[in-house]
Design an enzyme around this catalytic site. Sequence first.
Site, PDB file in Angstrom:
ATOM      1  N   TYR A 173      31.540 -70.162 -21.822  1.00 41.46           N
ATOM      2  CA  TYR A 173      31.196 -69.535 -20.534  1.00 41.46           C
ATOM      3  C   TYR A 173      29.692 -69.494 -20.312  1.00 41.46           C
ATOM      4  CZ  TYR A 173      30.308 -65.697 -17.253  1.00 41.46           C
ATOM      5  OH  TYR A 173      29.826 -64.913 -16.229  1.00 41.46           O
ATOM      6  N   LYS A 177      27.309 -71.817 -17.799  1.00 43.58           N
ATOM      7  CA  LYS A 177      26.552 -71.121 -16.745  1.00 43.58           C
ATOM      8  C   LYS A 177      25.060 -71.409 -16.884  1.00 43.58           C
ATOM      9  CE  LYS A 177      27.773 -68.283 -14.079  1.00 43.58           C
ATOM     10  NZ  LYS A 177      28.114 -68.393 -12.635  1.00 43.58           N
TER      11      LYS A 177
END
Length: 432
Positions: A173, A177
């Site tokens: 994640y 990002k």
Amino acid sequence: MALFDVLREQHGASLYSFVYEKVTPVPGDISCVDLGIRDSLLKDQIWNEIDTVINCAATTNFDERYDVALGINTLGPLHLLNFVKKCNNIKVLVHLSTAYVCGEDAGFIQEKPFRLGKAKKGTGMIDIDIEKKLVEEKLRKLHSEHAEESAVTSYMKDYGTERARMFGWPNTYVFTKAMGEMLLVHYNRDTVPLVIIRPTMVTSTYQEPFPGWIEGVRTIDGVVVGYAKGKLKHFPFNPQLIVDVIPADMVINALIMAMVEYANRSNTSEIIYHVGSSLRNPFTFSNLNELFFLYYTQNPLIDKEGKPIKVGKIKAFRSMATFRIYMAIRYSLPLKVFQYLAIIAGLFQKPYKDKYTALDRNLKRGMRLAELYEPYVFFKGIFDDTNSEKLQIAARETCSEADAFNFDPTSINWEAYMMDVHFPGLVKYVLK
């Protein structure tokens, strides 16, 4: 959805007509070029009419499939930027990220952009094009071997974690990002006014549209929910460390005020805002532990038999190493002994086998949860929020409605918020 109850009360039967006056839904896919919009007339209309763009699209699963996370979190922002550059009247592009793109950095973490390709670990560089090609090659190989979809998913999840850790990020994640931010800043080159909002751990609403609203289990609330259900009695965390949480409506208020403030500037360089509480209103894991013990002893959940679930204080382990040793001795070893004795006695079949399988699954799930949360329960960073503080000051000076868009973490009384707002919200909207 309860989130719209306030509007529903205000507009009654005319709610939907009110919404459709304000909102025009357009189906698309941020992981595709031109956001997957094929209608050329619709694209022209958007490019001529839109002046403000907010990107909230993301997959937030820590261990998402690498191909999925790369498409949405990394390439998605670049596709959106290229689309926005064609807008004739664009004033600002706001990108919602996360403060934890910093990886496992410690100390004072500033509101600064990433340099394209700069890894957190080692001297190597991240080539995002190569990452994309590697994913495509892995998928082709798996499909050529006729791998089942569950096997593909499992492999791509593990591969994402592997690539993230190789470059110095704890999970897929935050790695994807961070790469998304890199692409935005590098390829924007001050073409479009760019605002990046980096919230910390987001919790239930503080005030708007009403206190305590939350959807799903987010970040540290996974621990709280497990504890409230009586399933979590031991967990790795350092009680003295700060758990940086911020209510959801404060994040949205900061986003709105940043959007307004930056749209009125002539400067087109990017600006980054940390939206959190660790610097100016710190809240520790010890505080959190005390408060959820107090709340769920006074307001216990009710089990399937109608009995209150009793909870005690969570036993804290200050390192993952000591936690793993404890879990091995306390649970893994007895479980293996149980399995061995059942096999020797010829009893390793229903119901003993089912009991073993259920216990083993719960143990693995608990260890997986601890491993996913490890970077955050032992996080030693403090997020600089100088830009956010300046934004608050500027908003109060220039906006008559600034008080209605509060995002000042110093205004939060943590005990009152947790006991009267957040924990009741979890019970009402997540544990109901």
